[in-house]
Design a protein around this motif. Sequence first.
Motif, short mmCIF file in Angstrom:
data_model
loop_
_atom_site.label_atom_id
_atom_site.label_comp_id
_atom_site.label_asym_id
_atom_site.label_seq_id
_atom_site.Cartn_x
_atom_site.Cartn_y
_atom_site.Cartn_z
N LEU A 1 5.89 -4.86 -8.25
CA LEU A 1 5.14 -4.48 -7.06
C LEU A 1 3.82 -3.82 -7.44
O LEU A 1 2.83 -3.94 -6.71
CB LEU A 1 5.99 -3.55 -6.19
CG LEU A 1 5.48 -3.29 -4.78
CD1 LEU A 1 5.27 -4.60 -4.02
CD2 LEU A 1 6.44 -2.41 -4.01
N GLU A 2 3.78 -3.19 -8.61
CA GLU A 2 2.55 -2.56 -9.09
C GLU A 2 1.45 -3.59 -9.32
O GLU A 2 0.28 -3.25 -9.42
CB GLU A 2 2.81 -1.78 -10.38
CG GLU A 2 3.70 -0.57 -10.20
CD GLU A 2 5.19 -0.91 -10.14
OE1 GLU A 2 5.63 -1.92 -10.73
OE2 GLU A 2 5.91 -0.17 -9.48
N ASN A 3 1.79 -4.88 -9.42
CA ASN A 3 0.81 -5.94 -9.62
C ASN A 3 0.11 -6.34 -8.33
O ASN A 3 -0.80 -7.15 -8.35
CB ASN A 3 1.47 -7.18 -10.23
CG ASN A 3 1.97 -6.94 -11.63
OD1 ASN A 3 1.64 -5.94 -12.27
ND2 ASN A 3 2.80 -7.83 -12.12
N ASP A 4 0.53 -5.78 -7.20
CA ASP A 4 -0.10 -6.08 -5.91
C ASP A 4 -1.56 -5.65 -5.97
O ASP A 4 -1.85 -4.47 -6.14
CB ASP A 4 0.65 -5.35 -4.78
CG ASP A 4 0.04 -5.57 -3.41
OD1 ASP A 4 -0.96 -6.31 -3.28
OD2 ASP A 4 0.57 -4.99 -2.46
N PRO A 5 -2.51 -6.59 -5.83
CA PRO A 5 -3.92 -6.22 -5.92
C PRO A 5 -4.42 -5.42 -4.72
O PRO A 5 -5.49 -4.83 -4.78
CB PRO A 5 -4.64 -7.57 -6.02
CG PRO A 5 -3.71 -8.54 -5.39
CD PRO A 5 -2.32 -8.02 -5.66
N SER A 6 -3.68 -5.41 -3.63
CA SER A 6 -4.08 -4.67 -2.42
C SER A 6 -2.94 -3.74 -2.00
O SER A 6 -2.34 -3.93 -0.94
CB SER A 6 -4.39 -5.64 -1.29
OG SER A 6 -5.34 -6.58 -1.67
N PRO A 7 -2.60 -2.74 -2.80
CA PRO A 7 -1.41 -1.93 -2.53
C PRO A 7 -1.43 -1.14 -1.23
O PRO A 7 -0.38 -0.73 -0.76
CB PRO A 7 -1.32 -0.99 -3.73
CG PRO A 7 -2.71 -0.93 -4.27
CD PRO A 7 -3.33 -2.28 -3.97
N THR A 8 -2.58 -0.97 -0.62
CA THR A 8 -2.61 -0.20 0.63
C THR A 8 -2.77 -1.09 1.84
O THR A 8 -2.84 -0.60 2.96
CB THR A 8 -3.76 0.83 0.60
OG1 THR A 8 -5.00 0.13 0.41
CG2 THR A 8 -3.55 1.84 -0.50
N GLU A 9 -2.82 -2.40 1.66
CA GLU A 9 -3.04 -3.33 2.76
C GLU A 9 -1.84 -3.35 3.70
O GLU A 9 -0.78 -3.88 3.40
CB GLU A 9 -3.29 -4.74 2.22
CG GLU A 9 -3.65 -5.74 3.29
CD GLU A 9 -3.95 -7.10 2.71
OE1 GLU A 9 -3.38 -8.08 3.20
OE2 GLU A 9 -4.75 -7.17 1.76
N GLY A 10 -2.00 -2.72 4.85
CA GLY A 10 -1.00 -2.79 5.92
C GLY A 10 0.31 -2.08 5.66
O GLY A 10 1.29 -2.37 6.30
N ARG A 11 0.33 -1.14 4.71
CA ARG A 11 1.60 -0.46 4.49
C ARG A 11 1.38 0.92 3.92
O ARG A 11 0.36 1.21 3.31
CB ARG A 11 2.51 -1.27 3.57
CG ARG A 11 1.98 -1.42 2.15
CD ARG A 11 2.90 -2.33 1.36
NE ARG A 11 2.31 -2.57 0.06
CZ ARG A 11 2.68 -1.97 -1.05
NH1 ARG A 11 3.66 -1.11 -1.04
NH2 ARG A 11 2.11 -2.24 -2.19
N GLY A 12 2.36 1.76 4.15
CA GLY A 12 2.40 3.06 3.52
C GLY A 12 3.24 2.90 2.28
O GLY A 12 2.86 2.23 1.35
N ARG A 13 4.43 3.47 2.31
CA ARG A 13 5.38 3.30 1.23
C ARG A 13 6.70 2.83 1.83
O ARG A 13 7.63 3.60 1.96
CB ARG A 13 5.58 4.60 0.46
CG ARG A 13 4.38 5.05 -0.34
CD ARG A 13 4.00 4.14 -1.47
NE ARG A 13 5.11 3.92 -2.36
CZ ARG A 13 5.21 2.83 -3.13
NH1 ARG A 13 4.31 1.90 -3.09
NH2 ARG A 13 6.24 2.69 -3.92
N PRO A 14 6.81 1.55 2.22
CA PRO A 14 8.03 1.08 2.90
C PRO A 14 9.26 1.09 2.03
O PRO A 14 10.35 0.93 2.53
CB PRO A 14 7.66 -0.34 3.32
CG PRO A 14 6.56 -0.75 2.39
CD PRO A 14 5.82 0.51 2.07
N THR A 15 9.12 1.28 0.73
CA THR A 15 10.29 1.30 -0.14
C THR A 15 11.00 2.64 -0.08
O THR A 15 12.13 2.74 -0.52
CB THR A 15 9.92 0.97 -1.59
OG1 THR A 15 8.91 1.88 -2.02
CG2 THR A 15 9.42 -0.44 -1.72
N GLU A 16 10.36 3.67 0.46
CA GLU A 16 11.02 4.97 0.54
C GLU A 16 12.24 4.87 1.44
O GLU A 16 12.22 4.23 2.48
CB GLU A 16 10.04 6.01 1.10
CG GLU A 16 8.94 6.34 0.12
CD GLU A 16 7.92 7.30 0.71
OE1 GLU A 16 8.20 7.90 1.75
OE2 GLU A 16 6.86 7.46 0.10
#
Length: 131
Positions: free
Chosen positions: A113-128
């Motif tokens: 998931l760290e490879n996501d080039p747009s980590p803030t696009e449309g999400r907070g931290r949904p894995t929490e």
Amino acid sequence: MNQREAKSHAAKLPAGLDAPVFAEPWQAEAFAMTVALHDKGLFSWSEWADALSAEVKKPGAASDGHDYYEHWLAALENLLSAKGVAGKGDVDALAAAWERAAHATPHGKPILLENDPSPTEGRGRPTEGLG
């Protein structure tokens, strides 16, 4: 049981039992997530059965059952939302993040998931709350 005994035993099984249980890897993953979340106490098996049954009975379900795991996944998403773990938007955002990470990952390397080039696009931290 040796190999010859195993083959003899397998020959007595009804036709079709040697076919793969899951047609695609995501189906096995959805199954495993459901079992893991039940084991963590998120829902009971009767709650799961009710949720899955409601999905399978919806209009438009395939009579041959080829869409069974699509219903399985929808039931799981509905339970996650009902239990306040992850809403549909959270699930969709996380799926999109994994898709972007997959496209950004070089062939043969693990998808993280760290490879996501747009980590803030449309999400907070949904894995929490999921772990």
